[in-house]
Design a protein around this motif. Structure first.
Motif, PDB file in Angstrom:
ATOM      1  N   ARG A  91       3.717 -49.353   9.401  1.00 32.63           N
ATOM      2  CA  ARG A  91       2.486 -49.115   8.600  1.00 32.63           C
ATOM      3  C   ARG A  91       3.065 -48.149   7.461  1.00 32.63           C
ATOM      4  O   ARG A  91       3.474 -46.979   7.786  1.00 32.63           O
ATOM      5  N   THR A  92       3.111 -48.524   6.310  1.00 38.69           N
ATOM      6  CA  THR A  92       3.540 -47.990   5.223  1.00 38.69           C
ATOM      7  C   THR A  92       2.607 -47.150   4.370  1.00 38.69           C
ATOM      8  O   THR A  92       1.637 -47.764   4.123  1.00 38.69           O
ATOM      9  N   ILE A  93       2.367 -45.897   4.221  1.00 38.14           N
ATOM     10  CA  ILE A  93       1.639 -45.187   3.583  1.00 38.14           C
ATOM     11  C   ILE A  93       2.023 -44.454   2.385  1.00 38.14           C
ATOM     12  O   ILE A  93       3.339 -44.536   2.053  1.00 38.14           O
ATOM     13  N   PRO A  94       1.278 -44.002   1.292  1.00 35.13           N
ATOM     14  CA  PRO A  94       1.785 -43.374   0.111  1.00 35.13           C
ATOM     15  C   PRO A  94       2.611 -42.093   0.378  1.00 35.13           C
ATOM     16  O   PRO A  94       2.332 -41.433   1.419  1.00 35.13           O
ATOM     17  N   GLY A  95       3.747 -41.849  -0.111  1.00 36.41           N
ATOM     18  CA  GLY A  95       4.067 -40.618  -0.246  1.00 36.41           C
ATOM     19  C   GLY A  95       5.695 -40.253   0.172  1.00 36.41           C
ATOM     20  O   GLY A  95       6.428 -41.298   0.763  1.00 36.41           O
ATOM     21  N   THR A  96       6.042 -38.980   0.005  1.00 38.87           N
ATOM     22  CA  THR A  96       7.485 -38.745   0.333  1.00 38.87           C
ATOM     23  C   THR A  96       7.517 -38.009   1.838  1.00 38.87           C
ATOM     24  O   THR A  96       6.516 -38.167   2.482  1.00 38.87           O
ATOM     25  N   HIS A  97       8.632 -37.541   2.365  1.00 39.11           N
ATOM     26  CA  HIS A  97       8.348 -36.894   3.742  1.00 39.11           C
ATOM     27  C   HIS A  97       7.586 -35.731   3.697  1.00 39.11           C
ATOM     28  O   HIS A  97       7.048 -35.478   4.698  1.00 39.11           O
ATOM     29  N   MET A  98       7.585 -35.081   2.659  1.00 39.06           N
ATOM     30  CA  MET A  98       6.749 -33.707   2.786  1.00 39.06           C
ATOM     31  C   MET A  98       5.443 -34.269   2.358  1.00 39.06           C
ATOM     32  O   MET A  98       4.471 -33.543   2.715  1.00 39.06           O
ATOM     33  N   SER A  99       5.095 -35.116   1.430  1.00 44.93           N
ATOM     34  CA  SER A  99       3.660 -35.544   1.066  1.00 44.93           C
ATOM     35  C   SER A  99       2.743 -36.278   1.828  1.00 44.93           C
ATOM     36  O   SER A  99       1.755 -36.386   1.805  1.00 44.93           O
ATOM     37  N   SER A 100       3.618 -37.344   2.639  1.00 48.28           N
ATOM     38  CA  SER A 100       2.729 -38.158   3.259  1.00 48.28           C
ATOM     39  C   SER A 100       1.742 -37.742   4.375  1.00 48.28           C
ATOM     40  O   SER A 100       0.824 -38.375   4.766  1.00 48.28           O
ATOM     41  N   VAL A 101       2.392 -36.559   4.940  1.00 44.33           N
ATOM     42  CA  VAL A 101       1.175 -35.821   5.955  1.00 44.33           C
ATOM     43  C   VAL A 101       0.083 -35.381   5.333  1.00 44.33           C
ATOM     44  O   VAL A 101      -0.876 -34.963   6.031  1.00 44.33           O
ATOM     45  N   THR A 102      -0.127 -35.621   3.856  1.00 44.03           N
ATOM     46  CA  THR A 102      -1.194 -34.998   3.204  1.00 44.03           C
ATOM     47  C   THR A 102      -2.431 -36.047   2.855  1.00 44.03           C
ATOM     48  O   THR A 102      -3.432 -35.556   2.543  1.00 44.03           O
ATOM     49  N   GLU A 103      -2.006 -37.352   3.174  1.00 44.02           N
ATOM     50  CA  GLU A 103      -2.656 -38.524   2.750  1.00 44.02           C
ATOM     51  C   GLU A 103      -3.509 -38.609   3.848  1.00 44.02           C
ATOM     52  O   GLU A 103      -3.230 -38.987   4.976  1.00 44.02           O
ATOM     53  N   PRO A 104      -4.964 -39.363   3.105  1.00 46.49           N
ATOM     54  CA  PRO A 104      -5.662 -39.785   4.135  1.00 46.49           C
ATOM     55  C   PRO A 104      -5.172 -40.984   5.068  1.00 46.49           C
ATOM     56  O   PRO A 104      -5.688 -41.330   6.010  1.00 46.49           O
ATOM     57  N   GLU A 105      -4.350 -41.672   4.435  1.00 45.64           N
ATOM     58  CA  GLU A 105      -4.094 -42.970   5.087  1.00 45.64           C
ATOM     59  C   GLU A 105      -3.167 -42.771   6.496  1.00 45.64           C
ATOM     60  O   GLU A 105      -3.062 -43.733   7.129  1.00 45.64           O
ATOM     61  N   LEU A 106      -2.743 -41.370   6.607  1.00 47.88           N
ATOM     62  CA  LEU A 106      -2.072 -41.182   7.869  1.00 47.88           C
ATOM     63  C   LEU A 106      -3.081 -41.266   8.918  1.00 47.88           C
ATOM     64  O   LEU A 106      -2.773 -41.902  10.108  1.00 47.88           O
ATOM     65  N   GLY A 107      -3.782 -40.577   8.785  1.00 50.06           N
ATOM     66  CA  GLY A 107      -5.018 -40.619   9.875  1.00 50.06           C
ATOM     67  C   GLY A 107      -5.877 -41.858  10.122  1.00 50.06           C
ATOM     68  O   GLY A 107      -5.968 -42.473  11.086  1.00 50.06           O
ATOM     69  N   GLU A 108      -5.903 -42.714   9.168  1.00 50.54           N
ATOM     70  CA  GLU A 108      -6.578 -43.798   8.883  1.00 50.54           C
ATOM     71  C   GLU A 108      -5.665 -44.821   9.676  1.00 50.54           C
ATOM     72  O   GLU A 108      -6.266 -45.858  10.605  1.00 50.54           O
ATOM     73  N   ALA A 109      -4.332 -44.837   9.360  1.00 52.88           N
ATOM     74  CA  ALA A 109      -3.367 -45.632  10.153  1.00 52.88           C
ATOM     75  C   ALA A 109      -3.263 -45.579  11.446  1.00 52.88           C
ATOM     76  O   ALA A 109      -3.211 -46.352  12.430  1.00 52.88           O
ATOM     77  N   ILE A 110      -3.333 -44.324  12.165  1.00 49.45           N
ATOM     78  CA  ILE A 110      -3.057 -43.869  13.421  1.00 49.45           C
ATOM     79  C   ILE A 110      -4.416 -44.380  14.140  1.00 49.45           C
ATOM     80  O   ILE A 110      -4.532 -44.983  15.285  1.00 49.45           O
TER      81      ILE A 110
END
Length: 250
Positions: free
Chosen positions: A225-244
Motif C-alpha cells: 500500500r503506497t501512501i503520500p510522503g517521505t520517510h519522515m512525513s508519511s507517519v503524519t498522513e491519515p492514509e497510514l492509519g487508514e491503510a493499517i
C-alpha cells in the motif's frame, strides 16, 4: 492527545514503557528510530483510526526512546535486544493471539521477532524495503555519523534533519550508539519465516530503506500500500492509519 504510559521490567531489569488505546483484538505497534509511541502513532491520529476499527492498540516505547529507560552499560545491548524486549512485553501482557507491526526500526524489529519464532496473526511493515532488512550496515553508518556530527552538522548536510529530530526527541546519544550496535541483518532467505499475511505500507517518496516493491516480492504473502510522503512525513498522513485499519479488517 497524550496518553500516560504504563511500565514493565525487561529481563535485564531495565524499565520500559508502553501506551494503549482502544479495545478489542490486540495489535502491537513499534515506532521508528529516535521516535516514540506518542510521536509515531498517537500524535497524528494513526492509533485512534485503528482503535476505531475495533482494536486494542499497544504501543511500547523502545529501549532508549520516549518514556523508556536508556541505560549506558554495554551489557544492556546484546544482539537483537529489542526483540527480547518485545518478547518480554508480550509475556507481560499475556498476549497469545495478536497482530504485530512497526515503522522503520519498528518494522525491522518486527521482522527479527518473527525470524526468532514469534507468530503474530498478521504483520505490518511500514517505511521498509528489502535493503533496510538485509543491508543495515549502510543505514547504521549514517546514524552513527549523525551522532558524531550532533554538534557540528550544518543546515544542508545529509545528517542535518536526523540530528534536528534527535534534538527534538532529546535522544541520549551514548545509549543510542550502543543500541545501534545491537541491530542485526535479515538475509532475504530468512524472510521465508514470514508466512503470515503481511502489509508493506510505504510513502511514495520514501526510499530510505530501499525498495518496498522488492520486499513485497520477497515475501510469501504480502501486499503493498503506497501512501503520500517521505520517510519522515508519511507517519503524519491519515492514509497510514487508514491503510493499517483496512488491512486488519479486510
Amino acid at each position: 492527545m497524550s496518553i500516560e504510559p504504563d511500565y514493565f521490567e525487561a529481563r535485564d531489569g531495565v524499565r520500559l514503557a508502553w501506551r494503549e488505546m482502544g479495545e478489542g483484538a490486540p495489535l502491537v505497534l513499534l515506532h521508528g528510530l529516535f521516535s516514540s509511541a506518542e510521536v509515531n502513532w498517537i500524535k497524528f491520529g494513526t492509533a485512534a483510526r485503528i482503535a476505531e476499527a475495533g482494536y486494542r492498540v499497544i504501543m511500547p516505547d523502545l529501549r532508549v526512546h520516549g518514556s523508556s529507560d536508556a541505560p549506558h552499560g554495554a551489557e544492556h545491548y546484546p544482539p537483537d535486544v529489542l526483540v527480547d524486549d518485545l518478547q518480554d512485553l508480550v509475556a507481560h501482557l499475556d498476549l497469545a493471539d495478536f497482530d504485530l507491526g512497526g515503522f522503520s526500526l519498528g518494522a525491522r524489529t518486527s521482522v527479527r521477532a518473527v525470524v526468532a519464532g514469534m507468530r503474530p496473526r498478521r504483520l505490518i511493515l511500514g517505511g521498509m524495503g528489502l535493503a533496510g532488512l538485509a543491508g543495515w550496515q549502510r543505514r547504521g553508518r549514517f546514524f552513527k555519523r549523525a551522532i558524531a556530527e550532533y554538534d557540528s552538522a550544518k543546515r544542508g548536510d545529509d545528517t542535518w534533519l536526523s540530528i534536528q529530530f534527535m534534538k527534538t526527541m532529546k535522544v541520549d546519544r551514548i545509549a543510542a550508539g550502543l543500541l545501534l550496535d545491537s541491530f542485526t541483518d535479515t538475509p532475504p532467505e530468512a524472510l521465508a519465516a514470514l508466512t503470515m499475511p503481511v502489509l508493506v505500507v510505504c510513502g511514495d517518496k520514501d526510499q530510505d530503506n530501499g525498495s518496498a516493491e522488492e520486499l513485497v516480492a520477497a515475501l510469501p504473502d504480502a501486499r503493498l500500500r503506497t501512501i503520500p510522503g517521505t520517510h519522515m512525513s508519511s507517519v503524519t498522513e491519515p492514509e497510514l492509519g487508514e491503510a493499517i485499519a483496512a488491512f486488519l479488517t479486510a
